[in-house]
Design a protein around this motif. Structure first.
Motif, short mmCIF file in Angstrom:
data_model
loop_
_atom_site.label_atom_id
_atom_site.label_comp_id
_atom_site.label_asym_id
_atom_site.label_seq_id
_atom_site.Cartn_x
_atom_site.Cartn_y
_atom_site.Cartn_z
N ASP A 120 0.75 -1.28 0.24
CA ASP A 120 -0.01 0.13 -0.02
C ASP A 120 0.86 1.40 -0.02
O ASP A 120 0.45 2.05 -0.75
CB ASP A 120 -1.05 0.03 1.32
N ARG A 121 1.84 1.13 0.98
CA ARG A 121 2.89 2.21 0.80
C ARG A 121 3.40 2.56 -0.74
O ARG A 121 3.71 3.68 -0.99
CB ARG A 121 3.96 1.93 1.70
N THR A 122 3.84 1.53 -1.29
CA THR A 122 4.22 1.69 -2.74
C THR A 122 3.18 2.26 -3.57
O THR A 122 3.40 3.38 -4.29
CB THR A 122 4.70 0.29 -3.25
N TYR A 123 1.83 2.03 -3.45
CA TYR A 123 0.68 2.25 -4.30
C TYR A 123 0.69 3.97 -3.85
O TYR A 123 0.76 4.70 -4.83
CB TYR A 123 -0.45 1.41 -4.02
N LEU A 124 0.56 3.97 -2.84
CA LEU A 124 -0.02 5.72 -2.23
C LEU A 124 1.36 6.48 -2.72
O LEU A 124 1.27 7.59 -2.92
CB LEU A 124 -0.17 5.71 -0.93
N GLY A 125 2.54 6.07 -2.34
CA GLY A 125 3.80 6.74 -2.51
C GLY A 125 3.92 7.13 -4.23
O GLY A 125 4.37 8.27 -4.49
N THR A 126 3.59 6.17 -4.80
CA THR A 126 3.70 6.49 -6.64
C THR A 126 2.41 7.54 -6.50
O THR A 126 2.81 8.31 -7.49
CB THR A 126 3.41 5.19 -7.16
N LEU A 127 1.52 7.41 -6.42
CA LEU A 127 0.45 8.26 -6.60
C LEU A 127 0.79 9.67 -6.12
O LEU A 127 0.60 10.99 -6.85
CB LEU A 127 -0.81 8.32 -5.84
N ALA A 128 1.45 9.76 -5.01
CA ALA A 128 2.08 11.13 -4.65
C ALA A 128 3.15 11.80 -5.49
O ALA A 128 3.06 13.05 -5.38
CB ALA A 128 2.64 10.85 -3.26
N VAL A 129 4.03 11.05 -6.26
CA VAL A 129 4.97 11.74 -7.14
C VAL A 129 4.49 11.67 -8.45
O VAL A 129 5.45 12.09 -9.53
CB VAL A 129 6.30 11.01 -6.70
N VAL A 130 3.34 11.35 -8.95
CA VAL A 130 2.86 11.48 -10.25
C VAL A 130 2.30 12.87 -10.70
O VAL A 130 1.96 13.43 -9.48
CB VAL A 130 1.62 10.52 -10.60
N GLY A 131 2.98 13.54 -11.94
CA GLY A 131 2.53 14.81 -11.99
C GLY A 131 1.13 15.40 -11.89
O GLY A 131 0.19 14.52 -12.22
N SER A 132 0.88 16.61 -11.93
CA SER A 132 -0.27 17.14 -11.73
C SER A 132 -1.07 17.04 -12.96
O SER A 132 -2.36 17.03 -13.15
CB SER A 132 -0.51 18.63 -11.21
N ALA A 133 -0.39 16.92 -14.12
CA ALA A 133 -0.90 16.94 -15.55
C ALA A 133 -1.47 15.65 -15.94
O ALA A 133 -2.09 15.41 -17.12
CB ALA A 133 -0.13 17.76 -16.38
N VAL A 134 -1.05 14.56 -15.24
CA VAL A 134 -1.62 13.16 -15.50
C VAL A 134 -2.88 13.09 -15.19
O VAL A 134 -3.42 13.19 -13.95
CB VAL A 134 -0.33 12.18 -14.71
N PRO A 135 -3.64 12.55 -16.35
CA PRO A 135 -5.10 11.97 -15.87
C PRO A 135 -5.33 10.90 -14.80
O PRO A 135 -4.53 10.22 -14.74
CB PRO A 135 -5.59 11.37 -17.06
N PRO A 136 -6.41 11.23 -13.87
CA PRO A 136 -6.38 10.25 -12.93
C PRO A 136 -6.41 8.89 -13.08
O PRO A 136 -5.64 8.02 -12.47
CB PRO A 136 -7.84 10.75 -12.33
N ALA A 137 -6.94 8.26 -14.27
CA ALA A 137 -6.89 6.93 -14.88
C ALA A 137 -5.61 6.54 -14.89
O ALA A 137 -5.34 5.38 -14.82
CB ALA A 137 -7.84 6.54 -15.81
N THR A 138 -4.59 7.36 -15.50
CA THR A 138 -3.32 7.10 -15.69
C THR A 138 -2.63 6.90 -14.65
O THR A 138 -1.85 6.25 -14.50
CB THR A 138 -2.76 8.22 -16.73
N ALA A 139 -2.71 7.83 -13.80
CA ALA A 139 -2.06 7.72 -12.39
C ALA A 139 -2.33 6.48 -11.64
O ALA A 139 -1.64 6.03 -11.13
CB ALA A 139 -2.38 9.18 -11.53
N GLU A 140 -3.50 6.31 -11.60
CA GLU A 140 -4.00 4.82 -10.91
C GLU A 140 -3.47 3.75 -11.65
O GLU A 140 -2.91 2.73 -10.95
CB GLU A 140 -5.54 4.88 -10.98
#
Length: 285
Positions: free
Chosen positions: A164-184
């Motif tokens: 879970d930490r890997t999952y949430l940590g990755t979401l935290a460092v994806v850029g703001s311009a990335v669509p939510p589905a792509t970030a997920e």
């Protein structure tokens, strides 16, 4: 329509099998830099060559010979005989042996995060043998991470919260311009990592330092940082570029730590940097 040929194989390197995929266009020719110019693409901490899945074919269609390995202990590659690797220079040596085994001359090296640091290590070690380097999300000095904490964590890697930490940590460092589905999707793919391997990688990230060797690098280097990358101080990335004899720096607005996964059409962006490196090398003689 350009036909892309894909190959996958295992090679024995340092006593263990390493997995590598290759892609290139059949009958395509793009000038410059031309058909078949090799580009070695290196993944991030704990991950595998799958991070380049949306880049490989498009880059091959532009005329490059794309080589995407899984570093030791990652993806389909067997672990290093000495266990999880904490010294990124060891990965760089492995990459040099891979290039020799594939009989590739004058390649470009492109890497992200620890892959970017490995690319810088290769520029220091063998810049005269490279066409150029693109280091994404990396600087020459130690990365920002709690090395002591990671060493403690290596003693307790079975904690169920690690994924879970890997999952949430990755979401935290994806850029703001990335669509939510792509970030997920990016975060979901990243949670597959081996905790022991990724922790060792991050120790390497936090201890690797080639700042004193930058002045002797002979190949052109493109440094790239995402404006939303929480893993980096982008000013340190810029200063790394300034310390190189043939260094360039570019900041990507709205992009985080994984440009090749975040940016649509990343292969075209990378092609532009590789062409710039080709021009810089020609100008330098």
């Amino acid at each position: 329509m350009t036909r892309i040929r894909h190959e996958a194989r295992y090679l024995e390197i340092d006593g263990a099998l390493g997995y590598v995929e290759q892609a290139y266009a059949e009958g395509a020719c793009v000038e410059p830099p031309g058909e078949g110019v090799p580009v070695l693409c290196l993944h991030t901490a704990g991950q595998s060559g799958v991070q380049w899945r949306r880049t490989t074919e498009e880059l091959a269609a532009l005329g490059y010979h794309v080589i995407v390995p899984d570093l030791p202990g990652h993806g389909r590659s067997e672990p290093a005989r000495t266990g999880p690797v904490e010294d990124l220079a060891q990965y760089a040596q492995w990459c040099q042996r891979l290039l020799t085994a594939l009989e590739l001359e004058r390649p470009y090296v492109v890497g992200c995060s620890i892959g970017g640091k490995i690319a810088l290590e290769l520029a220091v070690r063998a810049g005269g043998e490279l066409a150029g380097v693109v280091a994404l999300a990396a600087e020459a000095g130690p990365g920002r991470v709690n090395v002591a904490g990671l060493r403690r964590e290596m003693q307790d890697l079975a904690a169920p919260s690690r994924s879970d930490r890997t999952y949430l940590g990755t979401l935290a460092v994806v850029g703001s311009a990335v669509p939510p589905a792509t970030a997920e999707l990016i975060a979901t793919m990243h949670r597959r990592e081996d905790p022991a391997v990724s922790s060792a990688d991050l120790i390497g990230w936090g201890t690797h330092d080639v700042r004193d060797a930058l002045a002797a690098v002979t190949c052109p280097v493109q440094l790239v940082a995402g404006q939303d990358d929480l893993w980096l101080d982008v000013e340190r990335v810029r200063r790394t570029a300034e310390a190189l004899p043939h260094g360039q720096y570019e900041l990507l607005p709205g992009v985080g730590h994984y440009p090749m996964e975040e940016v649509d059409g990343f292969a075209g962006l990378l092609d532009g940097w590789l062409r710039r490196l080709s021009r810089d090398r020609a100008a330098a003689g």
